[in-house]
Design a protein around this motif. Structure first.
Motif, mmCIF file in Angstrom:
data_model
loop_
_atom_site.group_PDB
_atom_site.id
_atom_site.type_symbol
_atom_site.label_atom_id
_atom_site.label_comp_id
_atom_site.label_asym_id
_atom_site.label_seq_id
_atom_site.Cartn_x
_atom_site.Cartn_y
_atom_site.Cartn_z
ATOM 1 N N VAL A 31 0.747 -1.045 -0.073
ATOM 2 C CA VAL A 31 -0.207 -0.314 0.145
ATOM 3 C C VAL A 31 0.694 1.844 -0.091
ATOM 4 N N THR A 32 2.063 0.955 0.148
ATOM 5 C CA THR A 32 2.824 2.409 0.523
ATOM 6 C C THR A 32 3.713 2.568 -1.215
ATOM 7 N N ASP A 33 3.299 1.885 -1.800
ATOM 8 C CA ASP A 33 3.040 2.068 -3.115
ATOM 9 C C ASP A 33 5.112 1.107 -4.040
ATOM 10 N N VAL A 34 5.445 0.831 -2.583
ATOM 11 C CA VAL A 34 7.101 -0.141 -2.867
ATOM 12 C C VAL A 34 6.443 -1.178 -3.509
ATOM 13 N N ALA A 35 7.029 -2.217 -4.548
ATOM 14 C CA ALA A 35 6.716 -3.836 -4.507
ATOM 15 C C ALA A 35 8.168 -4.299 -4.931
ATOM 16 N N TYR A 36 7.882 -5.710 -4.350
ATOM 17 C CA TYR A 36 8.984 -6.945 -4.146
ATOM 18 C C TYR A 36 9.057 -7.576 -5.654
ATOM 19 N N SER A 37 9.709 -8.145 -6.320
ATOM 20 C CA SER A 37 10.293 -8.754 -7.403
ATOM 21 C C SER A 37 10.285 -10.235 -6.987
ATOM 22 N N PHE A 38 9.949 -11.219 -7.267
ATOM 23 C CA PHE A 38 10.534 -12.430 -7.076
ATOM 24 C C PHE A 38 11.066 -13.327 -8.655
ATOM 25 N N ASP A 39 11.612 -14.552 -8.153
ATOM 26 C CA ASP A 39 12.075 -15.451 -9.171
ATOM 27 C C ASP A 39 11.718 -16.493 -9.647
ATOM 28 N N THR A 40 11.097 -17.159 -10.411
ATOM 29 C CA THR A 40 10.281 -18.351 -9.735
ATOM 30 C C THR A 40 11.021 -19.361 -9.944
ATOM 31 N N THR A 41 12.716 -18.938 -10.184
ATOM 32 C CA THR A 41 12.878 -20.659 -9.711
ATOM 33 C C THR A 41 13.568 -20.696 -9.222
ATOM 34 N N LEU A 42 13.285 -19.540 -8.206
ATOM 35 C CA LEU A 42 13.773 -19.321 -6.866
ATOM 36 C C LEU A 42 13.378 -19.395 -5.861
ATOM 37 N N GLN A 43 11.795 -20.210 -6.133
ATOM 38 C CA GLN A 43 10.550 -19.916 -5.082
ATOM 39 C C GLN A 43 10.239 -21.829 -5.147
ATOM 40 N N ASP A 44 10.305 -21.546 -3.401
ATOM 41 C CA ASP A 44 10.006 -22.997 -3.432
ATOM 42 C C ASP A 44 7.954 -23.144 -3.844
ATOM 43 N N SER A 45 7.488 -22.872 -2.818
ATOM 44 C CA SER A 45 6.142 -22.589 -3.170
ATOM 45 C C SER A 45 5.392 -21.073 -2.066
ATOM 46 N N VAL A 46 4.361 -21.452 -1.962
ATOM 47 C CA VAL A 46 3.483 -20.050 -1.128
ATOM 48 C C VAL A 46 2.280 -19.938 -0.184
ATOM 49 N N ARG A 47 2.189 -19.851 0.617
ATOM 50 C CA ARG A 47 1.028 -20.320 1.672
ATOM 51 C C ARG A 47 0.459 -19.076 2.186
ATOM 52 N N PHE A 48 -0.436 -19.523 2.389
ATOM 53 C CA PHE A 48 -1.562 -18.231 2.993
ATOM 54 C C PHE A 48 -1.669 -18.206 3.978
ATOM 55 N N ILE A 49 -1.032 -17.071 5.057
ATOM 56 C CA ILE A 49 -1.846 -17.471 6.796
ATOM 57 C C ILE A 49 -3.703 -17.531 6.893
ATOM 58 N N LEU A 50 -4.190 -17.848 7.622
ATOM 59 C CA LEU A 50 -5.530 -17.708 7.194
ATOM 60 C C LEU A 50 -6.392 -17.097 9.294
ATOM 61 N N THR A 51 -7.131 -16.694 9.061
ATOM 62 C CA THR A 51 -7.411 -16.230 10.151
ATOM 63 C C THR A 51 -8.758 -17.218 10.304
ATOM 64 N N PRO A 52 -8.973 -18.027 11.619
ATOM 65 C CA PRO A 52 -10.011 -18.562 11.762
ATOM 66 C C PRO A 52 -11.275 -18.748 11.343
ATOM 67 N N GLU A 53 -11.465 -18.007 10.706
ATOM 68 C CA GLU A 53 -12.657 -16.760 9.945
ATOM 69 C C GLU A 53 -12.706 -17.502 8.555
ATOM 70 N N GLY A 54 -11.363 -17.790 8.547
ATOM 71 C CA GLY A 54 -10.528 -18.272 7.140
ATOM 72 C C GLY A 54 -10.467 -17.242 5.902
ATOM 73 N N ASP A 55 -10.366 -16.239 6.157
ATOM 74 C CA ASP A 55 -9.362 -14.770 5.770
ATOM 75 C C ASP A 55 -7.988 -15.166 6.340
ATOM 76 N N THR A 56 -7.534 -14.278 5.001
ATOM 77 C CA THR A 56 -6.360 -14.021 4.802
ATOM 78 C C THR A 56 -5.938 -13.096 5.413
ATOM 79 N N LEU A 57 -4.624 -13.932 6.586
ATOM 80 C CA LEU A 57 -4.114 -12.247 7.744
ATOM 81 C C LEU A 57 -2.359 -12.017 6.591
ATOM 82 N N ALA A 58 -1.696 -13.217 6.335
ATOM 83 C CA ALA A 58 -0.235 -13.139 5.727
ATOM 84 C C ALA A 58 0.246 -14.041 4.884
#
Length: 346
Positions: A31-58
């Motif tokens: 939201v600060t308009d800072v952008a992070y770029s990632f290399d697909t070859t260096l990633q293993d997986s992406v995980r979404f941490i959810l609240t008990p209600e099922g909303d994305t927290l992190a």
């Protein structure tokens, strides 16, 4: 980053819910308009941490080797993935929907016509206008600092497309927006620009009350009359006479807006209102019998005699930074937003 990771870990202890995605993150814009770029070859997986209600927290992005880079959802404006590959029949995963905290702004925000609510620090108002007989007239998101509409959204179906009244021409301020953040009739007076509807009067002729609500100034942006009465009017007629449901069970979900970001402002009126460089639509047609969706973006340069461009919703999202139809399950959203059936939409 170490302090941020510690905060994230502490929160995770209390939520203890993870959802893994096979997609690889391309960029994360904060939201600060800072952008992070990632290399697909260096990633293993992406995980979404959810609240008990099922909303994305992190969001946790695991790199090869086990290290992770962590972002709180409240800090994220947009996530783009490399070649999304979410199964089309996955009707449960919905990471980017309007979540519990979003719905505190407007409890109707779970509906399919809604884009994702603004996630930044600007002052916004998420408003729904409705009537007791015909239900929701339309909803909108208003930027209070810019005094400009971010989008208007609504549904078209057999029940609200009756034509029983005439146009009211009841131009007025929106009482649901605090007076210091509204536009007024004087803001348009002698500017040379029309009060250009987003949800048009012609889409709400089922009752005097609904038609009158389309004349709230929050549902308008300054528009060159040759555009307003030309290509934009032609598109409005197509929406209700060609693309709106012919089957009583089907629904057309409509979003209409204009560019108010600094890079796409044409000029300002003499009273200081934004004059957009482009007007646009995001359309989603639902065929209930087949349980299928078709979507299209329409991009209209703001001048008389302009030619509208038909594009995918994915492309429209890139141009506007707005996440349309975010409440569709991710699999369906991914599938429908990356293609456009020009045989249907033209």
């Amino acid at each position: 980053m170490k302090r941020f990771t510690y905060i994230l870990f502490t929160i995770f202890i209390f939520t203890n819910v993870l959802a893994q995605s096979s997609d690889k993150v391309k960029t994360i814009r904060l939201v600060t308009d800072v952008a992070y770029s990632f290399d697909t070859t260096l990633q293993d997986s992406v995980r979404f941490i959810l609240t008990p209600e099922g909303d994305t927290l992190a969001v946790k992005i695991y790199q090869n080797g086990g290290n992770s880079i962590d972002f709180l959802q409240s800090q994220i404006l947009r996530i783009d993935f490399f070649d999304p590959d979410i199964p089309a029949n996955n009707d449960t995963l919905n990471v980017n929907r309007n979540n519990t905290s979003d719905l505190l702004k407007n409890s109707e925000g779970w509906r399919l016509e809604f884009p994702r609510f603004y996630q930044g620090s600007d002052i916004t108002f998420e408003v729904t206008h409705s009537t007791s007989t015909y239900g929701i007239t339309y909803s909108l998101e208003w930027d209070g600092i810019k005094k400009a509409n971010r989008w208007t959204c609504y549904e078209l179906f057999a029940g609200n497309m009756e034509k029983t009244v005439s146009r009211t021409d009841n131009f007025q301020e929106d009482p649901n927006i605090p007076s210091q953040y509204r536009t007024t009739l004087l803001d348009y007076k002698n500017t040379g620009y029309s009060r250009g509807h987003l949800c048009p009067s012609g889409d709400r002729l089922c009752s005097i009350e609904q038609n009158s609500q389309t004349f709230y100034l929050s549902n308008m942006m300054p528009q060159i009359q040759d555009h307003n009465g030309g290509v934009w009017n032609t598109l409005e007629v197509k929406v209700r006479d060609t693309w709106a449901p012919q089957n009583s069970n089907d629904t057309l979900y409509v979003v209409k807006a204009a560019t108010i970001d600094d890079a796409n402002i044409q000029t300002y009126t003499s009273t200081g209102l934004i004059v957009p460089q482009y007007f646009y639509m995001a359309l989603l047609y639902y065929d209930k019998t087949a349980n299928t969706y078709k979507a299209a973006g329409i991009w209209s340069p703001h001048y008389g005699g302009s030619t509208a461009e038909y594009i995918t919703i994915d492309e429209l999202e890139k141009r506007t930074g707005i996440d349309f139809f975010c409440n569709l399950p991710d699999g369906r959203e991914c599938e429908v937003e990356k293609v456009i059936d020009l045989n249907f939409w033209r």
